[in-house]
Design a protein around this motif. Structure first.
Motif, short mmCIF file in Angstrom:
data_model
loop_
_atom_site.label_atom_id
_atom_site.label_comp_id
_atom_site.label_asym_id
_atom_site.label_seq_id
_atom_site.Cartn_x
_atom_site.Cartn_y
_atom_site.Cartn_z
N ARG A 224 0.83 -1.21 0.00
CA ARG A 224 0.00 0.00 0.00
C ARG A 224 0.86 1.27 0.00
O ARG A 224 1.86 1.35 0.70
N PHE A 225 0.42 2.24 -0.80
CA PHE A 225 1.08 3.54 -0.91
C PHE A 225 0.05 4.62 -0.63
O PHE A 225 -0.96 4.73 -1.33
N GLY A 226 0.30 5.42 0.41
CA GLY A 226 -0.65 6.46 0.79
C GLY A 226 -1.67 5.95 1.79
O GLY A 226 -1.88 4.75 1.93
N GLY A 227 -2.31 6.89 2.46
CA GLY A 227 -3.29 6.53 3.49
C GLY A 227 -4.64 6.18 2.92
O GLY A 227 -4.94 6.44 1.75
N PRO A 249 -0.03 11.55 -7.81
CA PRO A 249 0.79 11.35 -6.62
C PRO A 249 0.02 11.41 -5.31
O PRO A 249 0.53 10.95 -4.29
N ASN A 250 -1.19 11.97 -5.32
CA ASN A 250 -1.95 12.10 -4.07
C ASN A 250 -3.02 11.03 -3.91
O ASN A 250 -3.75 11.04 -2.91
N LEU A 251 -3.12 10.12 -4.87
CA LEU A 251 -4.14 9.08 -4.82
C LEU A 251 -3.61 7.84 -4.09
O LEU A 251 -2.60 7.28 -4.50
N PRO A 252 -4.25 7.40 -3.03
CA PRO A 252 -3.83 6.15 -2.37
C PRO A 252 -3.92 4.97 -3.34
O PRO A 252 -4.88 4.88 -4.12
N MET A 253 -2.92 4.12 -3.31
CA MET A 253 -2.87 3.00 -4.25
C MET A 253 -2.42 1.73 -3.55
O MET A 253 -1.79 1.77 -2.49
N ALA A 254 -2.75 0.60 -4.18
CA ALA A 254 -2.39 -0.70 -3.64
C ALA A 254 -1.97 -1.62 -4.77
O ALA A 254 -2.66 -1.70 -5.80
N ALA A 255 -0.84 -2.30 -4.60
CA ALA A 255 -0.37 -3.30 -5.55
C ALA A 255 -0.65 -4.67 -4.97
O ALA A 255 -0.09 -5.05 -3.93
N ALA A 256 -1.53 -5.44 -5.63
CA ALA A 256 -1.94 -6.75 -5.11
C ALA A 256 -0.99 -7.87 -5.53
O ALA A 256 -1.12 -8.99 -5.05
N LEU A 257 -0.08 -7.59 -6.50
CA LEU A 257 1.03 -8.48 -6.88
C LEU A 257 0.66 -9.55 -7.89
O LEU A 257 1.55 -10.15 -8.48
N SER A 258 -0.60 -9.85 -8.11
CA SER A 258 -1.00 -10.77 -9.17
C SER A 258 -2.46 -10.50 -9.51
O SER A 258 -3.19 -9.87 -8.74
N ALA A 259 -2.89 -10.98 -10.67
CA ALA A 259 -4.28 -10.76 -11.08
C ALA A 259 -5.25 -11.44 -10.12
O ALA A 259 -6.29 -10.88 -9.77
N ALA A 260 -4.90 -12.64 -9.69
CA ALA A 260 -5.80 -13.36 -8.78
C ALA A 260 -5.92 -12.66 -7.44
O ALA A 260 -7.01 -12.56 -6.87
N HIS A 261 -4.78 -12.17 -6.91
CA HIS A 261 -4.85 -11.45 -5.65
C HIS A 261 -5.58 -10.12 -5.82
O HIS A 261 -6.27 -9.66 -4.90
#
Length: 345
Positions: A224-227, A249-261
């Motif tokens: 997770r990046f940002g609150g 740059p101000n949008l909270p983002m999340a990398a789930a690492l795979s399509a399934a996740h």
């Protein structure tokens, strides 16, 4: 299910990883799960088999995030072997359980396997704690070589100079530099780590068979990046998400690492709009359909951000920052442009 079948499924569950290695050989272990394309042993990453008993259920239970199918290891044997009669499934399972331990990497079903002293979540937290901030390291070099310059709020990314890599159980360990990404739940607790082994100079990923691996409890969680906010973006890869973040740059983002996740990512409370950062491939399409359906079912507006090429890091590297900004400005909701977008370099 009869008592006998239930016992058989339970015995298989005691050695779930061995069953998966035998019948779902195109997949691989990811933390507490075996990940594969589907129950018929198709290559891919949308199906998860639980490898250990947990509060969520017993070992051997599986779910296909792309189709919603679920079952136990008897179903895995039936589908992977194409068996139509249950008696044949039972015979196949019994034959597997009678194999010598050294041929199936497992203990006898009649013996209780010893408890492992290594909890992957604890191991993940130790690795994350042992790593250092990325500033001035080859992780920063690696990301900048991929056109990523927005490195604010990247505390979930760290650098380890000698992260152990082993190609398989029979190979020696190699200490290599790595980017360590902390995988967190919605409360911010580290539940796992994702390792990207790098070339010593940070010019690219390391020249090894599998330069990316994860461990820990991954399902539903993300890097997770940002609150937390009422609007967020979610995508697969770390580099993809950070590429979009160079423009938003101000949008909270999340990398789930795979399509399934990504299809199974947990939504934070109060979320009203979700940007789905899509990869242009079949797995990305399945994740899109699943995530859009889940978002709609709980009243979350979902907007798809589709790259021109395979993913947004490819777009950033091929076309540059200004072109990516123009591309995303056309896709983002007008009210979010002023709120989240960097309008000038």
């Amino acid at each position: 299910m009869t008592d006998a079948a239930h016992d058989l499924a339970r015995w298989l569950g005691r050695q779930a990883e061995a069953v998966c290695r035998h019948y779902l050989s195109t997949g691989g272990r990811q933390g507490h799960y075996w990940q594969v394309g589907d129950v018929r042993n198709t290559p891919g990453r949308s199906m998860f088999v639980r490898l250990r008993d947990s509060a969520k259920g017993p070992a051997g239970k599986w779910t296909d995030a792309a189709t919603g199918e679920h079952g136990d290891l008897l179903d895995v044997i039936r589908e992977s072997r194409g068996l139509s009669n249950f008696s044949d499934v039972v015979a196949e399972a019994q034959a597997f359980l009678r194999l010598p331990p050294n041929s199936r990497d497992a203990e006898s079903p009649h013996r209780t396997p010893p408890c492992s002293p290594r909890d992957p979540v604890i191991s993940a937290r130790r690795l994350f704690a042992a790593a250092q901030p990325i500033s001035g390291t080859v992780v920063e070099t690696y990301l900048r070589n991929r056109g990523i310059t927005a490195l604010h709020e990247t505390g979930r990314l760290r650098f380890h100079p000698r992260c152990f890599y082993r190609p398989d159980a029979h190979s020696p360990i190699q200490p290599l530099p790595a980017m360590i990404a902390g995988i967190a739940d919605l409360r911010g607790r580290t539940m796992g780590v994702h390792r990207t082994w790098l070339a010593p100079d940070g010019s690219d990923k390391a020249a090894i068979a599998t330069p990316r691996r994860a461990m820990g409890h991954l399902l539903g969680h993300a890097v997770r990046f940002g609150g937390t906010d009422d609007v967020m973006a979610a995508g697969e890869g770390i580099e993809t998400i950070l590429s979009v973040r160079t423009v938003l740059p101000n949008l909270p983002m999340a990398a789930a690492l795979s399509a399934a996740h990504l299809a199974a990512i947990a939504f934070p409370p109060g979320l009203r709009r979700l940007y789905f950062v899509r990869d242009s491939d079949p797995a990305g399409n399945r994740a899109r359909d699943s995530l859009l359906s889940r978002a709609a079912s709980v009243g979350i507006e979902a907007i798809v951000l589709s790259p021109a090429l395979g993913d947004f890091n490819e777009d950033l590297r091929a076309f540059g920052l200004d072109a990516l900004r123009a591309e995303l400005r056309c896709l983002v909701a007008p009210e979010d442009v002023s709120r989240f977008m960097m309008l000038s370099p």
